[in-house]
Enzyme design. Structure first.
Site, PDB file in Angstrom:
ATOM      1  N   ARG A 237       0.854  -1.177   0.000  1.00 25.18           N
ATOM      2  CA  ARG A 237       0.000   0.000   0.000  1.00 25.18           C
ATOM      3  C   ARG A 237       0.894   1.231   0.000  1.00 25.18           C
ATOM      4  NH1 ARG A 237      -3.457  -2.746  -1.547  1.00 25.18           N
ATOM      5  NH2 ARG A 237      -5.569  -3.062  -0.749  1.00 25.18           N
ATOM      6  N   GLU A 266      -4.158   7.507  -5.247  1.00 28.95           N
ATOM      7  CA  GLU A 266      -4.429   6.753  -6.479  1.00 28.95           C
ATOM      8  C   GLU A 266      -5.784   7.172  -7.035  1.00 28.95           C
ATOM      9  OE1 GLU A 266      -3.983   2.573  -5.640  1.00 28.95           O
ATOM     10  OE2 GLU A 266      -1.962   2.839  -4.878  1.00 28.95           O
ATOM     11  N   HIS A 285      -1.405   0.261  -9.973  1.00 31.43           N
ATOM     12  CA  HIS A 285      -1.986  -0.681  -8.992  1.00 31.43           C
ATOM     13  C   HIS A 285      -2.563  -1.905  -9.719  1.00 31.43           C
ATOM     14  CE1 HIS A 285      -3.797  -0.949  -4.691  1.00 31.43           C
ATOM     15  NE2 HIS A 285      -3.609  -2.164  -5.201  1.00 31.43           N
TER      16      HIS A 285
HETATM   17  C1  GLV Z   1      -5.019  -5.073  -3.973  1.00 38.25           C
HETATM   18  O1  GLV Z   1      -4.319  -4.132  -3.748  1.00 38.25           O
HETATM   19  C2  GLV Z   1      -5.607  -5.910  -2.978  1.00 38.25           C
HETATM   20  O2  GLV Z   1      -5.579  -5.545  -1.783  1.00 38.25           O
HETATM   21  O3  GLV Z   1      -6.127  -6.960  -3.337  1.00 38.25           O
END
Ligand code: GLV
Ligand code: GLV
Length: 324
Positions: A237, A266, A285
């Site tokens: 994260r 984001e 991401h």
């Molecule tokens: C993606 O970032 C997730 O947490 O699955």
């Protein structure tokens, strides 16, 4: 009458049908403040929610008084206030297993891309700059046999260690809340404290969830301990790393490069200085974003919600104490 469910992410047709068989489903485009206001009536009667993103906290729960289960299409659940869910007795389900190998692949892609400057040099080829044999300004640094440091030895960290150990002959160091026996036995991973991890790693790979404890865990002080030849990889994260401190470290040569799949904000704003740095590989991401894995996550999320609302939970529950 079927329980009422709010779906805030579109699903493949077959999974949507499966959800419809069990529940009376209202689909909305996201758990945004606008939608929460617009669909207040639907939320009043919703017993389940399924989707990803948005913020589920005490304020949201007050608008969904009948809610019994939330199912997120993600492994991370930092957008949920778990204490608030616990107080209200709302079961939280996530998808911790199906995406592991895919996210580890993404991390390895970031390792390779940032060390070998794959994106940077490929862009130069496309721009017509390859006109004679390439010199040192096209060179990167080696990956094989370098030390790979893993911060957060969960499932994903373990799958990354496997790739690095067998595929690239890399010694593995790691720091985590506790020793990981399987990582030590199968991949010769060595446990160390955070300082040692920072000082020794050629690649510092972050695979931590976002919590109060991990917020800005890597800041100016920590970056200063890394090798000038080191590369930071973050696919956990964004806010685990202090982004301003990282930008400074990349600009002034404190570290060599970064490969990032996650950011403090984001989508990453077009004005971010990260986008101007040649030693940054920035991905949108996409850690788990393959057709196969995103389907698998959606399927697990549907199964998770059905299990939670029919009292048959066996796995994938964040707060299983509520089931007792
Ligand atoms: C993606 O970032 C997730 O947490 O699955
Ligand atoms: C969770 O973040 C994991 O590494 O499995």
């Amino acid at each position: 009458m079927k329980p009422s469910v709010v779906l805030y992410k579109s699903l493949p047709d077959d999974l949507r049908q499966r959800l419809d068989q069990h529940f009376s489903v209202t689909e909305i485009s996201g758990l945004t403040p606008e939608n929460i206001a617009k669909y207040a009536d639907v939320l009043q009667s919703a017993e389940g929610i399924l989707g990803s993103g948005g913020k589920v906290d005490g304020e949201f729960l007050a608008k969904a008084p009948k809610l019994r289960a939330a199912s997120t299409v993600s492994v991370g659940y930092d957008n949920f206030d778990v204490d608030a869910l616990n107080q209200r007795g709302v079961v939280l389900m996530h998808t911790p297993t199906v995406l592991t190998e895919t996210v580890a692949d993404t991390m390895m892609a970031l390792v390779l891309a940032s060390a070998r400057r794959v994106v940077d040099v490929a862009e130069r080829v496309k721009a017509g700059e390859w006109q004679s044999s390439v010199g040192p300004d096209w060179f990167g640094i080696d990956v094989h046999h370098k030390k790979l440091g893993i911060l957060g030895m969960g499932r994903i960290g373990l799958a990354l260690a496997q790739r690095a150990h067998f595929g690239f002959s890399m010694p593995i160091l790691y720091n985590a809340r506790k020793h990981h026996e399987e990582a030590e036995q199968r991949f010769d991973a060595q446990y160390c404290d955070l300082d040692t991890l920072l000082k020794e790693s050629d690649f510092l790979c972050i695979s931590l969830p976002l919590t109060e404890q991990t917020h800005h865990l890597i800041g100016r002080e920590q970056l200063a301990k890394m090798k000038p030849s080191a590369i930071l990889i973050n696919a956990g994260r964004g806010p685990v790393v202090d982004e301003q401190a990282l930008i400074a470290a990349l600009k002034d040569g404190t570290i060599y490069a970064a490969g990032l799949d996650v950011f403090e904000q984001e989508p990453l704003p077009a004005s971010s200085p990260l986008l101007k740095l040649p030693n940054v590989v920035a991905l949108p991401h996409i850690g788990s974003a393959t057709h196969e894995t995103r389907y698998g996550m959606a399927k697990d999320a549907v199964d998770n919600l059905i299990a939670a609302l029919t009292g048959k939970v066996e796995k994938n529950c964040v707060n299983p104490q509520l089931l007792k």
